[in-house]
Enzyme design. Sequence first.
Site, mmCIF file in Angstrom:
data_model
loop_
_atom_site.group_PDB
_atom_site.id
_atom_site.type_symbol
_atom_site.label_atom_id
_atom_site.label_comp_id
_atom_site.label_asym_id
_atom_site.label_seq_id
_atom_site.Cartn_x
_atom_site.Cartn_y
_atom_site.Cartn_z
ATOM 1 N N GLY A 68 0.959 4.526 3.729
ATOM 2 C CA GLY A 68 2.063 3.708 3.206
ATOM 3 C C GLY A 68 3.095 4.553 2.479
ATOM 4 O O GLY A 68 4.309 4.373 2.653
ATOM 5 N N GLY A 122 -1.247 7.706 0.717
ATOM 6 C CA GLY A 122 -1.699 7.657 2.100
ATOM 7 C C GLY A 122 -0.582 7.327 3.085
ATOM 8 O O GLY A 122 0.564 7.768 2.943
ATOM 9 N N TYR A 168 -15.242 -4.232 7.451
ATOM 10 C CA TYR A 168 -13.955 -3.572 7.683
ATOM 11 C C TYR A 168 -13.481 -3.837 9.117
ATOM 12 O O TYR A 168 -12.337 -4.255 9.340
ATOM 13 C CB TYR A 168 -14.079 -2.061 7.435
ATOM 14 C CG TYR A 168 -12.792 -1.298 7.649
ATOM 15 C CD1 TYR A 168 -11.724 -1.418 6.766
ATOM 16 C CD2 TYR A 168 -12.638 -0.445 8.750
ATOM 17 C CE1 TYR A 168 -10.534 -0.721 6.974
ATOM 18 C CE2 TYR A 168 -11.460 0.253 8.956
ATOM 19 C CZ TYR A 168 -10.411 0.116 8.065
ATOM 20 O OH TYR A 168 -9.240 0.816 8.274
ATOM 21 N N GLY A 183 0.844 -1.207 0.000
ATOM 22 C CA GLY A 183 0.000 0.000 0.000
ATOM 23 C C GLY A 183 0.869 1.243 0.000
ATOM 24 O O GLY A 183 0.567 2.235 0.672
ATOM 25 N N ALA A 184 1.953 1.171 -0.777
ATOM 26 C CA ALA A 184 2.998 2.198 -0.702
ATOM 27 C C ALA A 184 2.770 3.371 -1.644
ATOM 28 O O ALA A 184 3.539 4.316 -1.647
ATOM 29 C CB ALA A 184 4.344 1.547 -1.018
ATOM 30 N N SER A 224 -6.512 -1.143 12.981
ATOM 31 C CA SER A 224 -7.284 0.084 13.163
ATOM 32 C C SER A 224 -8.055 0.027 14.480
ATOM 33 O O SER A 224 -8.442 -1.064 14.933
ATOM 34 C CB SER A 224 -8.293 0.223 12.019
ATOM 35 O OG SER A 224 -9.199 1.267 12.302
HETATM 36 N N1 LIG Z 1 -6.908 6.479 7.134
HETATM 37 C C1 LIG Z 1 -7.293 6.156 8.355
HETATM 38 O O1 LIG Z 1 -7.930 6.964 9.083
HETATM 39 C C2 LIG Z 1 -6.958 4.815 8.919
HETATM 40 C C3 LIG Z 1 -7.341 4.535 10.252
HETATM 41 C C4 LIG Z 1 -7.037 3.300 10.779
HETATM 42 C C5 LIG Z 1 -6.370 2.352 10.018
HETATM 43 N N2 LIG Z 1 -6.012 2.617 8.732
HETATM 44 C C6 LIG Z 1 -5.299 1.566 7.982
HETATM 45 O O2 LIG Z 1 -4.150 2.127 7.367
HETATM 46 C C7 LIG Z 1 -3.808 1.373 6.201
HETATM 47 C C8 LIG Z 1 -3.499 2.315 5.050
HETATM 48 O O3 LIG Z 1 -4.664 3.057 4.753
HETATM 49 P P1 LIG Z 1 -4.679 4.530 4.113
HETATM 50 O O4 LIG Z 1 -5.617 5.314 4.945
HETATM 51 O O5 LIG Z 1 -3.293 5.009 3.897
HETATM 52 O O6 LIG Z 1 -5.402 4.197 2.717
HETATM 53 P P2 LIG Z 1 -5.213 4.750 1.215
HETATM 54 O O7 LIG Z 1 -4.648 6.118 1.198
HETATM 55 O O8 LIG Z 1 -6.533 4.506 0.567
HETATM 56 O O9 LIG Z 1 -4.096 3.766 0.623
HETATM 57 C C9 LIG Z 1 -4.349 2.402 0.459
HETATM 58 C C10 LIG Z 1 -3.158 1.758 -0.225
HETATM 59 O O10 LIG Z 1 -3.444 0.361 -0.379
HETATM 60 C C11 LIG Z 1 -3.226 0.007 -1.735
HETATM 61 N N3 LIG Z 1 -4.091 -1.090 -2.181
HETATM 62 C C12 LIG Z 1 -5.447 -1.193 -2.046
HETATM 63 N N4 LIG Z 1 -5.885 -2.297 -2.665
HETATM 64 C C13 LIG Z 1 -4.794 -2.910 -3.199
HETATM 65 C C14 LIG Z 1 -4.606 -4.082 -3.965
HETATM 66 N N5 LIG Z 1 -5.629 -4.875 -4.320
HETATM 67 N N6 LIG Z 1 -3.355 -4.392 -4.365
HETATM 68 C C15 LIG Z 1 -2.311 -3.602 -4.035
HETATM 69 N N7 LIG Z 1 -2.417 -2.491 -3.314
HETATM 70 C C16 LIG Z 1 -3.653 -2.137 -2.904
HETATM 71 C C17 LIG Z 1 -3.532 1.266 -2.524
HETATM 72 O O11 LIG Z 1 -2.950 1.154 -3.807
HETATM 73 P P3 LIG Z 1 -3.662 1.769 -5.146
HETATM 74 O O12 LIG Z 1 -3.126 3.163 -5.211
HETATM 75 O O13 LIG Z 1 -3.195 0.883 -6.228
HETATM 76 O O14 LIG Z 1 -5.150 1.687 -4.918
HETATM 77 C C18 LIG Z 1 -2.890 2.320 -1.627
HETATM 78 O O15 LIG Z 1 -1.499 2.388 -1.850
HETATM 79 C C19 LIG Z 1 -4.989 0.420 5.958
HETATM 80 O O16 LIG Z 1 -4.645 -0.874 6.386
HETATM 81 C C20 LIG Z 1 -6.102 0.982 6.833
HETATM 82 O O17 LIG Z 1 -6.997 -0.013 7.267
HETATM 83 C C21 LIG Z 1 -6.294 3.826 8.173
#
Ligand SMILES: NC(=O)c1ccc[n+]([C@@H]2O[C@H](COP(=O)([O-])OP(=O)(O)OC[C@H]3O[C@@H](n4cnc5c(N)ncnc54)[C@H](OP(=O)(O)O)[C@@H]3O)[C@@H](O)[C@H]2O)c1
Length: 279
Positions: free
Chosen positions: A16, A14, A163, A10-11, A138
């Site tokens: 990552g 966001g 989720y 997820g790099a 989370s």
């Molecule tokens: N944001 C929050 O408030 C929050 C709170 C608690 C926990 N989290 C956790 O933090 C982590 C990162 O979330 P984020 O908020 O940074 O989300 P984000 O900005 O939506 O980023 C998600 C990342 O995951 C990748 N991804 C999704 N589906 C994929 C797939 N099938 N194959 C390969 N890569 C895939 C995306 O790549 P693409 O660009 O290719 O889609 C993107 O790089 C997650 O595990 C989430 O549950 C987030």
Amino acid sequence: MTGRVCVVTGATRGIGRATVEGLAVRGASVVLIARRSEDGMKVSREIARAGGATPDIVSADLSSQASIQHAAAELKQRHPRLHVLINNAGIITRDRELTVDGIEKQFAVNHLAYFLLSNLLLDQLLAGAPSRIINVSSGAHAGATLDFDDLQGERGYNASKAYGQSKLANILFTYELARRLHGTGVTVNCLHPGVIGTKLLADYMGVPVAGGALASTFGASPEQGADTIIFLASSAEVEGVSGKYFERRRPRRSSMESYDEAAARRLWQLSEQQTGLSS
Ligand SMILES: NC(=O)c1ccc[n+]([C@@H]2O[C@H](COP(=O)([O-])OP(=O)(O)OC[C@H]3O[C@@H](n4cnc5c(N)ncnc54)[C@H](OP(=O)(O)O)[C@@H]3O)[C@@H](O)[C@H]2O)c1
């Protein structure tokens, strides 16, 4: 972190993306797992411009088990020793979707991909020990339970319930893997990154992403979200610490359900079956 090889899923955006930059500027050799290699290359160029070592890129669609297997084989060839694996990629899907393997998509990407990739890369992590696995969970796990009779949401699908369940699975998996790896030099921890203004949060709240507006309106920055991950990946303070849930760099108690060892073993067996890892 010089000489430490860190794999981040997820790099491409966001939390990552911010994690990759934080590790690279600390001298780590970062390997990005990116769904589209052009997105990975863009991030890689940006990191190099920011002064970090140019990250390596491995492409994988984490919703496809064949793609994960392929990426793990490629990683094995290029990096026989790994020091950090950060399972971070996550999604929220409003409607119930199935992967190419016929599995509900949130369960597949948010849990099974963590499970499969960690197991497939274990030999390299053991070769690189002391090494660390970090699972991004989370606070949304609180209140969730694993419905073993309907883990795929076939009887009734609710996006935030699915989720929460997948994020509880992250913690059960972390604690079980930590028990299994006790004494090997590979530690396993998980964390809540905070409420962070990313696309995932927008999906969760059902609001559109509009440039930087999301971050300022809802949640903290991706850099703040990456802070505890980078701490767990790099700090001497957590050397040898394993099987814990962190928030703001501190170990915290996770929900009561997450300490259910029988549920963790059951989830492990089921995950082995669903990923074809059971012999
Ligand atoms: N944001 C929050 O408030 C929050 C709170 C608690 C926990 N989290 C956790 O933090 C982590 C990162 O979330 P984020 O908020 O940074 O989300 P984000 O900005 O939506 O980023 C998600 C990342 O995951 C990748 N991804 C999704 N589906 C994929 C797939 N099938 N194959 C390969 N890569 C895939 C995306 O790549 P693409 O660009 O290719 O889609 C993107 O790089 C997650 O595990 C989430 O549950 C987030």
